[in-house]
Design a protein around this motif. Structure first.
Motif, PDB file in Angstrom:
ATOM      1  N   TYR A 143       0.857  -1.186   0.000  1.00  0.00           N
ATOM      2  CA  TYR A 143       0.000   0.000   0.000  1.00  0.00           C
ATOM      3  C   TYR A 143       0.885   1.226   0.000  1.00  0.00           C
ATOM      4  O   TYR A 143       1.831   1.325   0.785  1.00  0.00           O
TER       5      TYR A 143
ATOM      6  N   ARG B 108      -5.009   2.975   7.085  1.00  0.00           N
ATOM      7  CA  ARG B 108      -5.056   3.496   5.731  1.00  0.00           C
ATOM      8  C   ARG B 108      -6.236   4.451   5.649  1.00  0.00           C
ATOM      9  O   ARG B 108      -7.397   4.044   5.824  1.00  0.00           O
TER      10      ARG B 108
ATOM     11  N   TYR C 101      -3.345   0.466  -3.597  1.00  0.00           N
ATOM     12  CA  TYR C 101      -3.015  -0.856  -3.085  1.00  0.00           C
ATOM     13  C   TYR C 101      -2.714  -1.768  -4.265  1.00  0.00           C
ATOM     14  O   TYR C 101      -3.513  -1.895  -5.190  1.00  0.00           O
TER      15      TYR C 101
ATOM     16  N   TRP D  22      -9.638   6.031   1.018  1.00  0.00           N
ATOM     17  CA  TRP D  22      -9.735   5.031   2.076  1.00  0.00           C
ATOM     18  C   TRP D  22     -10.265   5.687   3.351  1.00  0.00           C
ATOM     19  O   TRP D  22     -10.098   6.885   3.568  1.00  0.00           O
TER      20      TRP D  22
END
Length: 312
Positions: free
Chosen positions: A90, A99, A105, A117
């Protein structure tokens, strides 16, 4: 998911748990550039402030995981890259060890997600590309699921419409590269209920079924147009289905199986499987070739031990 921070016992004194080489402040706390080695082999090299990891640093886990990026008060916070044991990684924004914000990702099977996210799950605007088929979903996510307006783009056609609970639902259209589009809607069809234990009530199993409507030339809608209000003049086939079979183009019905295969995982699946979460509550994501759990990020329990080191 655990919500315990990486290190919340930094000020406690305890037995010697490792080694430290680097700068200290007047209170003999770690401060400035330094390197710490834990008894289990984990290491951290980077900046400290008043005894806590603060600023840019690199944390290497004994299992091969590695985080390179920003810390604030012992937590991953800011931009950073985490490489997981399976090779996935990530790259993006972190908030309080989660995150959070914009990031990308890279899954071990080649799939990628790029977008927003929140608390370790896909949330907001983002695009997910499936390496095996080349299919891409571009649109809105809600707590790890496709939810809201989105497009599912295939090799020679795409579906444009509304998604709900990770599946297409309601009015939408299929747009074909040969120059036509089919309007219609996805209906929720209840199949046999999933059997549970003796004490649990059976849960309904809902699938989305495409109901074909009018076939027209391509309508160039503006951003303000609503799919439900688009009723262009056009033609229909004898069966009311798209004529996209010409030139090898798939019809909507032929793509339903592929869309099911392209379904990302539920964010709660991991919790239901009783996965082993680390002390910071971080999770590693597994590429969803089909719905799967998202295994936990590993190694941060050892990272948390560093907070308990007695200054020596």
């Amino acid at each position: 998911m655990s919500d315990v921070g990486s290190e919340e016992f930094e000020e406690e004194q305890g037995p010697y748990l490792g080694e430290y080489e680097g700068s200290r402040n007047d209170k003999d706390e770690r401060h400035g550039q330094g390197k710490a080695t834990l008894p289990n082999g984990d290491t951290y090299e980077g900046l400290y402030e008043n005894g806590k990891r603060h600023g840019h640093g690199v944390y290497r886990f004994k299992n091969g995981s590695r985080y390179t990026g920003e810390y604030i008060k012992n937590k991953k916070h800011g931009n950073g890259t985490f490489i997981y044991p399976d090779g996935s990684r990530y790259e993006g924004s972190w908030v309080d060890d989660q995150r959070c914000g914009f990031g990308k990702y890279f899954y071990v099977n080649g799939d990628t997600y790029e977008g927003e996210w929140l608390n370790h799950v896909r949330h907001g605007q983002g695009s997910y590309t499936y390496a095996a088929t080349g299919t891409k979903y571009v649109g809105t996510w809600n707590l790890g699921k496709r939810d809201g307006h989105g497009e599912l783009v295939h090799a020679n056609h795409k579906y444009v419409g509304v998604f709900k609970e990770d599946r297409p639902m309601g009015k939408g259209k299929y747009v074909f590269d040969i120059g036509c589009e089919q309007h219609g809607e996805y209906l929720g069809i209840e199949q046999d209920k999933e059997e549970k234990g003796d004490d649990d009530e059976a849960q309904p199993n809902i699938i989305s079924k495409w109901k074909a409507g009018i076939v027209t030339g391509i309508h160039l809608a503006s951003e303000d147009d609503d799919l439900e209000d688009i009723q262009p003049e056009g033609r229909t086939s004898a069966t009311g289905e798209a004529t996209g079979e010409q030139e090898g183009t798939k019809t909507p019905e032929q793509t339903e199986t592929q869309e099911q295969q392209d379904k990302p995982p539920s964010p709660v699946q991991a919790e239901k499987t009783g996965e082993n979460l680390d002390g910071a509550g971080n999770q590693e994501e597994e590429a969803p070739a089909e719905p799967k759990q998202e295994p936990a990020e590993s190694g941060n329990q050892e990272e948390a031990q560093e907070a308990q080191e007695a200054e020596s």
